[in-house]
Design a protein around this motif. Structure first.
Motif, PDB file in Angstrom:
ATOM      1  N   LEU A   6       0.840  -1.191   0.000  1.00  0.00           N
ATOM      2  CA  LEU A   6       0.000   0.000   0.000  1.00  0.00           C
ATOM      3  C   LEU A   6       0.877   1.243   0.000  1.00  0.00           C
ATOM      4  CD1 LEU A   6      -2.460  -1.046   2.880  1.00  0.00           C
ATOM      5  CD2 LEU A   6      -2.871  -1.241   0.420  1.00  0.00           C
ATOM      6  N   THR A   7       0.290   2.373  -0.352  1.00  0.00           N
ATOM      7  CA  THR A   7       0.987   3.649  -0.210  1.00  0.00           C
ATOM      8  C   THR A   7       0.120   4.580   0.624  1.00  0.00           C
ATOM      9  OG1 THR A   7       0.075   4.530  -2.271  1.00  0.00           O
ATOM     10  CG2 THR A   7       2.237   3.494  -2.401  1.00  0.00           C
ATOM     11  N   ALA A   8       0.781   5.470   1.338  1.00  0.00           N
ATOM     12  CA  ALA A   8       0.094   6.481   2.136  1.00  0.00           C
ATOM     13  C   ALA A   8       0.778   7.818   1.874  1.00  0.00           C
ATOM     14  CB  ALA A   8       0.163   6.127   3.618  1.00  0.00           C
ATOM     15  N   GLY A  13      -2.716  10.366   5.958  1.00  0.00           N
ATOM     16  CA  GLY A  13      -2.882   9.182   5.124  1.00  0.00           C
ATOM     17  C   GLY A  13      -2.300   7.947   5.791  1.00  0.00           C
ATOM     18  N   TYR A  14      -1.162   8.123   6.449  1.00  0.00           N
ATOM     19  CA  TYR A  14      -0.535   7.012   7.167  1.00  0.00           C
ATOM     20  C   TYR A  14      -1.436   6.543   8.307  1.00  0.00           C
ATOM     21  CZ  TYR A  14       2.583   4.480  10.281  1.00  0.00           C
ATOM     22  OH  TYR A  14       3.123   3.532  11.105  1.00  0.00           O
ATOM     23  N   GLU A  16      -4.676   6.882   8.727  1.00  0.00           N
ATOM     24  CA  GLU A  16      -5.881   6.225   8.200  1.00  0.00           C
ATOM     25  C   GLU A  16      -5.563   4.794   7.760  1.00  0.00           C
ATOM     26  OE1 GLU A  16      -7.727   8.574   5.120  1.00  0.00           O
ATOM     27  OE2 GLU A  16      -7.625  10.371   6.380  1.00  0.00           O
ATOM     28  N   THR A  17      -4.450   4.626   7.081  1.00  0.00           N
ATOM     29  CA  THR A  17      -4.049   3.302   6.598  1.00  0.00           C
ATOM     30  C   THR A  17      -3.793   2.359   7.769  1.00  0.00           C
ATOM     31  OG1 THR A  17      -3.081   4.294   4.611  1.00  0.00           O
ATOM     32  CG2 THR A  17      -2.385   2.067   5.157  1.00  0.00           C
ATOM     33  N   SER A  20      -6.895   1.051   9.509  1.00  0.00           N
ATOM     34  CA  SER A  20      -7.648   0.050   8.746  1.00  0.00           C
ATOM     35  C   SER A  20      -6.994  -1.334   8.785  1.00  0.00           C
ATOM     36  CB  SER A  20      -7.803   0.504   7.289  1.00  0.00           C
ATOM     37  OG  SER A  20      -6.561   0.418   6.607  1.00  0.00           O
ATOM     38  N   LEU A  21      -5.808  -1.429   9.362  1.00  0.00           N
ATOM     39  CA  LEU A  21      -5.041  -2.686   9.342  1.00  0.00           C
ATOM     40  C   LEU A  21      -4.823  -3.279  10.727  1.00  0.00           C
ATOM     41  CD1 LEU A  21      -2.324  -1.496   6.813  1.00  0.00           C
ATOM     42  CD2 LEU A  21      -4.249  -3.007   6.323  1.00  0.00           C
ATOM     43  N   ILE A  69       3.837  -0.812   3.663  1.00  0.00           N
ATOM     44  CA  ILE A  69       3.333   0.523   3.325  1.00  0.00           C
ATOM     45  C   ILE A  69       4.501   1.423   2.958  1.00  0.00           C
ATOM     46  CG2 ILE A  69       2.093   2.564   4.161  1.00  0.00           C
ATOM     47  CD1 ILE A  69       0.842   0.727   6.306  1.00  0.00           C
ATOM     48  N   CYS A  71       5.194   5.196   2.767  1.00  0.00           N
ATOM     49  CA  CYS A  71       4.578   6.437   3.228  1.00  0.00           C
ATOM     50  C   CYS A  71       5.436   7.623   2.832  1.00  0.00           C
ATOM     51  CB  CYS A  71       4.406   6.406   4.751  1.00  0.00           C
ATOM     52  SG  CYS A  71       3.667   7.910   5.382  1.00  0.00           S
TER      53      CYS A  71
END
Length: 129
Positions: A6-8, A13-14, A16-17, A20-21, A69, A71
């Motif tokens: 994934l990317t953030a 953004g980081y 939120e990611t 969700s994990l 991720i 980021c």
């Protein structure tokens, strides 16, 4: 098992990611944002380390599911600011980029030229539970 990539973009953004994990093994690479014109980071150490880490992740064989991720911490001025949330967040406390962090075991991290060492990369990805 599988590696989900994934990317953030930025601190929000980081966060939120990560939210969700919950409960998953997460490895995060923090790197300087890329220029739209060149496609490369403003951070020379990041430019050097990213392909090494990406190749390692691509070839990684693992017995467990994990999330990788990438980021982007922002432009040079955003990153260099002493009040950057990446620097002030007690769960991150980043002092340099690139930084590779085992999110589940915050003491496990590599910075800058350490990311060029495959043996050290292995220690982050294949930590013994």
């Amino acid at each position: 098992m599988s590696i989900k990539q994934l990317t953030a973009d930025g601190y929000d953004g980081y966060q939120e990611t990560i939210k969700s994990l919950k409960g998953q093994k997460i490895i995060a690479l923090f790197t300087g944002s890329k220029s739209l014109s060149t496609g490369k980071s403003w951070c020379p150490d990041c430019v050097e380390a990213e392909p090494v880490v990406e190749k390692f992740v691509k070839n990684l064989k693992t017995d467990e599911d994990l999330v990788f991720i990438t980021c982007f911490v922002g432009n040079r001025d955003t990153w260099k600011s002493s009040d950057s949330p990446f620097r002030t967040d007690p769960n991150l406390k980043l002092t340099s980029i690139p930084t590779l962090l085992n999110v589940n075991k915050k003491a496990l991290r590599l910075t800058e030229s350490q990311l060029l060492n495959e043996h050290l990369l292995k220690s982050i990805f294949q930590d013994d539970e």
